[in-house]
Motif scaffolding. Structure first.
Motif, mmCIF file in Angstrom:
data_model
loop_
_atom_site.group_PDB
_atom_site.id
_atom_site.type_symbol
_atom_site.label_atom_id
_atom_site.label_comp_id
_atom_site.label_asym_id
_atom_site.label_seq_id
_atom_site.Cartn_x
_atom_site.Cartn_y
_atom_site.Cartn_z
ATOM 1 N N LEU A 42 0.824 -1.202 0.000
ATOM 2 C CA LEU A 42 0.000 0.000 0.000
ATOM 3 C C LEU A 42 0.865 1.262 0.000
ATOM 4 O O LEU A 42 0.584 2.217 -0.734
ATOM 5 C CB LEU A 42 -0.923 -0.002 1.220
ATOM 6 C CG LEU A 42 -1.827 1.207 1.390
ATOM 7 C CD1 LEU A 42 -2.772 1.335 0.201
ATOM 8 C CD2 LEU A 42 -2.608 1.098 2.700
ATOM 9 N N ALA A 43 1.922 1.282 0.801
ATOM 10 C CA ALA A 43 2.796 2.450 0.858
ATOM 11 C C ALA A 43 3.427 2.725 -0.498
ATOM 12 O O ALA A 43 3.525 3.884 -0.939
ATOM 13 C CB ALA A 43 3.868 2.249 1.922
ATOM 14 N N ARG A 44 3.861 1.675 -1.171
ATOM 15 C CA ARG A 44 4.464 1.850 -2.497
ATOM 16 C C ARG A 44 3.425 2.313 -3.508
ATOM 17 O O ARG A 44 3.705 3.144 -4.377
ATOM 18 C CB ARG A 44 5.111 0.534 -2.932
ATOM 19 C CG ARG A 44 6.350 0.180 -2.107
ATOM 20 C CD ARG A 44 6.839 -1.230 -2.383
ATOM 21 N NE ARG A 44 8.072 -1.520 -1.633
ATOM 22 C CZ ARG A 44 8.556 -2.737 -1.441
ATOM 23 N NH1 ARG A 44 7.921 -3.795 -1.945
ATOM 24 N NH2 ARG A 44 9.674 -2.921 -0.750
ATOM 25 N N THR A 45 2.212 1.793 -3.398
ATOM 26 C CA THR A 45 1.134 2.247 -4.274
ATOM 27 C C THR A 45 0.845 3.723 -4.039
ATOM 28 O O THR A 45 0.670 4.496 -4.992
ATOM 29 C CB THR A 45 -0.138 1.420 -4.026
ATOM 30 O OG1 THR A 45 0.120 0.052 -4.346
ATOM 31 C CG2 THR A 45 -1.301 1.926 -4.868
ATOM 32 N N ALA A 46 0.801 4.128 -2.762
ATOM 33 C CA ALA A 46 0.475 5.515 -2.432
ATOM 34 C C ALA A 46 1.518 6.479 -2.984
ATOM 35 O O ALA A 46 1.180 7.505 -3.590
ATOM 36 C CB ALA A 46 0.344 5.672 -0.919
ATOM 37 N N GLU A 47 2.800 6.166 -2.800
ATOM 38 C CA GLU A 47 3.819 7.096 -3.282
ATOM 39 C C GLU A 47 3.879 7.131 -4.804
ATOM 40 O O GLU A 47 4.307 8.136 -5.388
ATOM 41 C CB GLU A 47 5.189 6.803 -2.674
ATOM 42 C CG GLU A 47 5.883 5.555 -3.139
ATOM 43 C CD GLU A 47 7.287 5.423 -2.553
ATOM 44 O OE1 GLU A 47 7.739 6.311 -1.811
ATOM 45 O OE2 GLU A 47 7.935 4.402 -2.842
ATOM 46 N N ASP A 48 3.425 6.076 -5.451
ATOM 47 C CA ASP A 48 3.372 6.064 -6.912
ATOM 48 C C ASP A 48 2.128 6.763 -7.452
ATOM 49 O O ASP A 48 2.000 6.959 -8.671
ATOM 50 C CB ASP A 48 3.400 4.627 -7.436
ATOM 51 C CG ASP A 48 4.770 3.972 -7.268
ATOM 52 O OD1 ASP A 48 5.759 4.707 -7.095
ATOM 53 O OD2 ASP A 48 4.823 2.727 -7.293
ATOM 54 N N ASN A 49 1.208 7.123 -6.560
ATOM 55 C CA ASN A 49 -0.047 7.754 -6.973
ATOM 56 C C ASN A 49 -0.229 9.145 -6.377
ATOM 57 O O ASN A 49 -1.357 9.607 -6.202
ATOM 58 C CB ASN A 49 -1.227 6.847 -6.611
ATOM 59 C CG ASN A 49 -1.412 5.716 -7.607
ATOM 60 O OD1 ASN A 49 -2.071 5.880 -8.626
ATOM 61 N ND2 ASN A 49 -0.806 4.562 -7.317
ATOM 62 N N GLY A 50 0.881 9.796 -6.065
ATOM 63 C CA GLY A 50 0.819 11.201 -5.697
ATOM 64 C C GLY A 50 0.687 11.506 -4.224
ATOM 65 O O GLY A 50 0.574 12.676 -3.845
ATOM 66 N N PHE A 51 0.720 10.486 -3.363
ATOM 67 C CA PHE A 51 0.639 10.722 -1.924
ATOM 68 C C PHE A 51 2.042 11.005 -1.387
ATOM 69 O O PHE A 51 2.983 10.268 -1.658
ATOM 70 C CB PHE A 51 0.020 9.522 -1.205
ATOM 71 C CG PHE A 51 -1.467 9.424 -1.382
ATOM 72 C CD1 PHE A 51 -2.330 9.774 -0.355
ATOM 73 C CD2 PHE A 51 -2.012 8.996 -2.591
ATOM 74 C CE1 PHE A 51 -3.711 9.696 -0.516
ATOM 75 C CE2 PHE A 51 -3.385 8.919 -2.774
ATOM 76 C CZ PHE A 51 -4.232 9.279 -1.734
ATOM 77 N N GLU A 52 2.174 12.068 -0.602
ATOM 78 C CA GLU A 52 3.472 12.471 -0.062
ATOM 79 C C GLU A 52 3.673 12.040 1.384
ATOM 80 O O GLU A 52 4.816 11.955 1.845
ATOM 81 C CB GLU A 52 3.633 13.986 -0.165
ATOM 82 C CG GLU A 52 3.636 14.494 -1.596
ATOM 83 C CD GLU A 52 3.842 15.989 -1.675
ATOM 84 O OE1 GLU A 52 4.732 16.520 -0.967
ATOM 85 O OE2 GLU A 52 3.111 16.648 -2.443
ATOM 86 N N TYR A 53 2.575 11.780 2.112
ATOM 87 C CA TYR A 53 2.651 11.444 3.533
ATOM 88 C C TYR A 53 1.766 10.245 3.840
ATOM 89 O O TYR A 53 0.769 9.985 3.156
ATOM 90 C CB TYR A 53 2.166 12.603 4.406
ATOM 91 C CG TYR A 53 3.041 13.832 4.414
ATOM 92 C CD1 TYR A 53 3.991 14.031 5.418
ATOM 93 C CD2 TYR A 53 2.891 14.814 3.441
ATOM 94 C CE1 TYR A 53 4.770 15.183 5.444
ATOM 95 C CE2 TYR A 53 3.675 15.959 3.454
ATOM 96 C CZ TYR A 53 4.605 16.135 4.458
ATOM 97 O OH TYR A 53 5.382 17.272 4.475
ATOM 98 N N ALA A 54 2.128 9.534 4.909
ATOM 99 C CA ALA A 54 1.280 8.498 5.497
ATOM 100 C C ALA A 54 1.332 8.668 7.012
ATOM 101 O O ALA A 54 2.382 9.013 7.564
ATOM 102 C CB ALA A 54 1.775 7.113 5.103
ATOM 103 N N LEU A 55 0.213 8.438 7.680
ATOM 104 C CA LEU A 55 0.139 8.582 9.140
ATOM 105 C C LEU A 55 -0.117 7.235 9.788
ATOM 106 O O LEU A 55 -1.175 6.634 9.588
ATOM 107 C CB LEU A 55 -0.968 9.559 9.527
ATOM 108 C CG LEU A 55 -1.270 9.684 11.027
ATOM 109 C CD1 LEU A 55 -0.051 10.178 11.801
ATOM 110 C CD2 LEU A 55 -2.463 10.607 11.276
#
Length: 376
Positions: A42-55
């Protein structure tokens, strides 16, 4: 230095599902998982889709539909080491952490991740997590006074040598941390987030944090908080950025999105929601001015336990993009998103919603740096 300005573009973060039960307390199907392998993907998917942060969430004791939890700081570091760009924010509780110990951990995590570690200081609402561990449970404003000292100590240790701090909760004597965090222009010291709704939380955010996190809010609620928090920041010449929680239901049609919300609420785990409601509304209503978190939340609001439905990011990609752009013009710098089915919905968001947000922002470049719009 002004603290009331509109960002050039909204940043996006997502809630790390390191706690079981998903982001809604409902028996509806949630294609998500709290385990490590799922979260790395999920983290790799998020950074590949424009997400800069995770909490990364913090919960220590099984409760309210969240039976299993991974500890936030260690889980955050694991995700940092599995990604390349994503900044991961670890939620921590003063009272269960000594700030100098967290400062040491944070400096190490910062070096190991190339400057991508951040901290969200949460003052605590769950009394049992403190008392069951033999720790004192402080009155609401005292918890936030402790958090204010915690934030100050963290920053001093990360930026100064021979630190002395003499507070009511923490005493630091001639302490020097080495190595300090990387602290380059591209990667400044670990960012400090402060969450809450109350008067005390707003003061802490304005005076001591880099970011202020709000529970879900409509336009008027966001505007009121932003003006208040940035007013505190202005008294010391600081600038604070503003993050807003929102549960995102993006679907091809508005009807489908609204039906999904209706099903989530209809299948709510009522005992779990009611238990959570009793605990958090005691905390929110304990403030003198009744401005604490969840003080006025309804049962439906609390099915998403940080009032995420209130932000109303529910509809078609076009509707959601327009609403996010409107929040930006009121001073929101970051949207913290929760999802029903994280993996596929973050991909959908990155492909269908985020490009529309950027298109709107491009047409509104003349508003960057302008004062925050506070009227509806």
């Amino acid at each position: 230095m002004t603290t009331e300005r509109i960002a050039d573009h909204v940043k996006f973060a997502y809630w790390v599902p390191n706690v079981s039960g998903g982001l809604v307390t409902s028996d509806i199907e949630q294609r998500t998982d709290w385990k490590y392998d799922y979260n790395v993907k999920l983290a790799r998917t998020a950074e590949d889709n424009g997400f800069e942060y995770a909490l990364s969430q913090v919960r220590y004791e099984a409760s309210y539909g969240a039976e299993y939890q991974h500890e936030s700081t260690s889980f955050s570091l694991a995700l940092l080491l599995a990604t390349q760009k994503l900044k991961v924010i670890a939620a921590v509780h003063p009272g269960l952490w000594q700030p100098a110990v967290l400062a040491k951990l944070g400096a190490t995590a910062d070096h190991l991740s190339g400057g991508r570690f951040a901290v969200n200081v949460v003052s605590g609402w769950f009394k049992d997590e403190f008392t069951h561990l033999g720790e004192p449970w402080l009155e609401h404003d005292e918890r936030y006074r402790r958090s204010a000292e915690f934030l100050q100590v963290l920053r001093k240790i990360w930026t100064e040598d021979d630190v002395d701090f003499r507070g009511d909760f923490y005493r630091i004597h001639d302490f020097t941390l080495k190595p300090k965090p990387l602290n380059t222009p591209e990667r400044p010291n670990p960012e400090l987030f402060q969450g809450g709704n109350s008067t005390a939380a707003r003061r802490n955010g304005g005076l001591y944090a880099d970011w202020y996190f709000s529970n879900g809010k409509d336009y008027d609620g966001v505007s009121e908080q932003i003006v208040d928090v940035r007013g505190h920041a202005r008294t010391t010449g600081r600038e604070v950025r503003f993050g807003l929680n929102g549960f995102i239901i993006a679907r091809d049609t508005e009807k489908e999105a609204k039906e999904t919300l209706k099903e989530i609420v209809a299948k709510a785990n009522r005992p779990a929601v009611e238990g959570f409601r009793a605990a958090v509304q005691q905390a929110g209503n304990s403030t003198a001015d009744q401005r604490g978190m969840w003080a006025d939340s309804t049962f439906e609001d609390l099915v998403q336990y940080n009032d995420g439905f209130r932000t109303q990011l529910i509809g078609t990609p076009e509707q959601i993009a327009e609403r996010i752009a409107a929040y930006r013009k009121r001073g929101v710098d970051l949207i913290l998103g929760g999802f029903l089915h994280f993996q596929e919905e973050i991909e959908y968001f990155g492909a269908r919603v985020l490009p529309l947000v950027r298109e709107i922002e491009q047409t509104e470049q003349d508003t960057v740096g302008e004062p925050v719009l506070v009227s509806a």
